[in-house]
Design a protein around this motif. Structure first.
Motif, mmCIF file in Angstrom:
data_model
loop_
_atom_site.group_PDB
_atom_site.id
_atom_site.type_symbol
_atom_site.label_atom_id
_atom_site.label_comp_id
_atom_site.label_asym_id
_atom_site.label_seq_id
_atom_site.Cartn_x
_atom_site.Cartn_y
_atom_site.Cartn_z
ATOM 1 N N ALA A 73 0.825 -1.215 0.000
ATOM 2 C CA ALA A 73 0.000 0.000 0.000
ATOM 3 C C ALA A 73 0.857 1.262 0.000
ATOM 4 N N PRO A 74 1.721 1.435 -1.009
ATOM 5 C CA PRO A 74 2.651 2.565 -1.009
ATOM 6 C C PRO A 74 1.947 3.907 -1.155
ATOM 7 N N VAL A 75 2.592 4.943 -0.659
ATOM 8 C CA VAL A 75 2.062 6.302 -0.756
ATOM 9 C C VAL A 75 3.167 7.222 -1.263
ATOM 10 N N ALA A 76 2.782 8.474 -1.520
ATOM 11 C CA ALA A 76 3.732 9.535 -1.906
ATOM 12 C C ALA A 76 4.578 9.124 -3.108
ATOM 13 N N VAL A 77 5.907 9.283 -2.997
ATOM 14 C CA VAL A 77 6.793 9.090 -4.147
ATOM 15 C C VAL A 77 6.777 7.658 -4.636
ATOM 16 N N ASP A 78 6.600 6.687 -3.749
ATOM 17 C CA ASP A 78 6.558 5.287 -4.163
ATOM 18 C C ASP A 78 5.319 5.001 -5.005
ATOM 19 N N LEU A 79 4.202 5.572 -4.614
ATOM 20 C CA LEU A 79 2.978 5.391 -5.388
ATOM 21 C C LEU A 79 3.112 6.060 -6.751
ATOM 22 N N ARG A 80 3.739 7.220 -6.775
ATOM 23 C CA ARG A 80 3.963 7.912 -8.040
ATOM 24 C C ARG A 80 4.817 7.064 -8.971
ATOM 25 N N MET A 81 5.831 6.421 -8.425
ATOM 26 C CA MET A 81 6.685 5.528 -9.200
ATOM 27 C C MET A 81 5.871 4.389 -9.806
ATOM 28 N N LEU A 82 4.976 3.810 -9.033
ATOM 29 C CA LEU A 82 4.171 2.692 -9.524
ATOM 30 C C LEU A 82 3.214 3.126 -10.635
ATOM 31 N N ILE A 83 2.571 4.263 -10.425
ATOM 32 C CA ILE A 83 1.633 4.762 -11.427
ATOM 33 C C ILE A 83 2.353 5.000 -12.751
ATOM 34 N N MET A 84 3.518 5.622 -12.678
ATOM 35 C CA MET A 84 4.265 5.911 -13.892
ATOM 36 C C MET A 84 4.894 4.649 -14.489
ATOM 37 N N ALA A 85 5.227 3.677 -13.645
ATOM 38 C CA ALA A 85 5.780 2.419 -14.158
ATOM 39 C C ALA A 85 4.764 1.728 -15.059
ATOM 40 N N VAL A 86 3.503 1.752 -14.661
ATOM 41 C CA VAL A 86 2.453 1.142 -15.487
ATOM 42 C C VAL A 86 2.347 1.866 -16.826
ATOM 43 N N LYS A 87 2.409 3.202 -16.794
ATOM 44 C CA LYS A 87 2.316 3.975 -18.031
ATOM 45 C C LYS A 87 3.532 3.746 -18.927
ATOM 46 N N ILE A 88 4.726 3.753 -18.336
ATOM 47 C CA ILE A 88 5.952 3.535 -19.099
ATOM 48 C C ILE A 88 5.944 2.146 -19.734
ATOM 49 N N ASN A 89 5.505 1.166 -18.964
ATOM 50 C CA ASN A 89 5.427 -0.204 -19.448
ATOM 51 C C ASN A 89 4.536 -0.295 -20.690
ATOM 52 N N THR A 90 3.394 0.374 -20.621
ATOM 53 C CA THR A 90 2.469 0.369 -21.761
ATOM 54 C C THR A 90 3.088 1.035 -22.982
ATOM 55 N N ASP A 91 3.771 2.162 -22.768
ATOM 56 C CA ASP A 91 4.392 2.859 -23.906
ATOM 57 C C ASP A 91 5.481 2.000 -24.545
ATOM 58 N N PHE A 92 6.295 1.333 -23.738
ATOM 59 C CA PHE A 92 7.326 0.474 -24.301
ATOM 60 C C PHE A 92 6.709 -0.689 -25.082
ATOM 61 N N GLU A 93 5.644 -1.271 -24.544
ATOM 62 C CA GLU A 93 4.997 -2.376 -25.254
ATOM 63 C C GLU A 93 4.432 -1.910 -26.591
ATOM 64 N N ARG A 94 3.883 -0.703 -26.613
ATOM 65 C CA ARG A 94 3.341 -0.160 -27.871
ATOM 66 C C ARG A 94 4.465 0.085 -28.875
ATOM 67 N N ILE A 95 5.612 0.534 -28.403
ATOM 68 C CA ILE A 95 6.755 0.691 -29.296
ATOM 69 C C ILE A 95 7.124 -0.666 -29.898
ATOM 70 N N GLY A 96 7.089 -1.697 -29.053
ATOM 71 C CA GLY A 96 7.345 -3.047 -29.557
ATOM 72 C C GLY A 96 6.369 -3.439 -30.649
ATOM 73 N N ASP A 97 5.105 -3.095 -30.471
ATOM 74 C CA ASP A 97 4.095 -3.384 -31.505
ATOM 75 C C ASP A 97 4.425 -2.668 -32.809
ATOM 76 N N HIS A 98 4.844 -1.414 -32.713
ATOM 77 C CA HIS A 98 5.185 -0.658 -33.923
ATOM 78 C C HIS A 98 6.418 -1.245 -34.610
ATOM 79 N N CYS A 99 7.359 -1.763 -33.832
ATOM 80 C CA CYS A 99 8.530 -2.416 -34.414
ATOM 81 C C CYS A 99 8.107 -3.647 -35.214
ATOM 82 N N ARG A 100 7.194 -4.410 -34.641
ATOM 83 C CA ARG A 100 6.651 -5.573 -35.359
ATOM 84 C C ARG A 100 5.981 -5.139 -36.662
ATOM 85 N N ASN A 101 5.196 -4.077 -36.603
ATOM 86 C CA ASN A 101 4.490 -3.612 -37.794
ATOM 87 C C ASN A 101 5.452 -3.048 -38.844
ATOM 88 N N LEU A 102 6.502 -2.349 -38.392
ATOM 89 C CA LEU A 102 7.517 -1.868 -39.326
ATOM 90 C C LEU A 102 8.133 -3.044 -40.081
#
Length: 224
Positions: A73-102
């Protein structure tokens, strides 16, 4: 072992997974563009087959985030890290999809050697790859200034894509025989533009992790 110590270990593991994801996506991007620029269909097939590994790693990172949330149950900076980790993870996966399509466009360009050099696609690839590698370093070093530089580079890629679009549409009108290959070049150009967008998104997430300042859609925010 204290809860804080365990949380730090879990967060360190999460960071390692994100760094691994960044490295794999960077390799996919390099190979996808080498395949496209050199007409290497075997390499293109390799990139396509490796996309499943990117998807598996995405799920592993999501699972790690869920584990930390459930156990600590993290709070403050740790929670911010987790929220952004999920977003970063999604962006990297989408880049992977574009690499496949290229890579899937490669077979359609083999019969038109040199045509891709008439576009800004090689320059877009270099710029987008530079953004991807710089954002990886920004994450590793927690460097908000480098992250902000990545954000600024995105405008250059957007301009090159706009130039490609105008040139390729005109080419399709004046040379009907090239209409099909032009469609694949447009798809490749758009894919690179999207890759740079996702790299920019990762950079914005890094800024938020470090500063606590959400710079997405800043034009929608008022000073009041």
């Amino acid at each position: 072992m204290s809860n804080r110590t365990q949380l730090d270990r879990e967060l360190a593991s999460l960071r390692s997974l994100i760094i691994e994801m960044a490295g794999r996506v960077d390799e996919q991007f390099a190979d996808a563009m080498n395949a496209l620029l050199n007409g290497d269909t075997d390499l293109a097939d390799t990139v396509i087959k490796r996309d499943d590994a990117i998807d598996e790693l995405e799920m592993q990172i999501d699972d790690q985030c869920e584990r930390i949330l459930a156990l600590h149950a993290p709070v403050a900076v740790d929670l911010r890290m987790l929220i952004m980790a999920v977003k970063i993870n999604t962006d990297f996966e989408r880049i992977g999809d574009h690499c496949r399509n290229l890579s899937r466009n490669t077979e359609y360009l083999v019969e038109w050697p040199g045509l891709i050099e008439e576009t800004h696609i090689p320059e877009m690839a270099d710029m987008s790859r530079c953004m991807l590698r710089e954002v990886e370093v920004a994450f590793l070093d927690q460097d908000r200034l480098k992250a902000r530089k990545v954000i600024a580079r995105d405008l250059q890629v957007n301009r090159m894509h706009a130039d490609n679009f105008s040139m390729l549409v005109n080419m399709s009108k004046t040379d009907g025989e090239r209409a099909e290959v032009v469609a694949h070049l447009l798809t490749a150009s758009k894919g690179l533009e999207r890759i740079s967008d996702h790299a920019k998104n990762v950079a914005k997430s890094i800024v938020f992790m470090i500063e606590g300042n959400d710079i997405r859609h800043s034009g929608l925010r008022s000073d009041s």
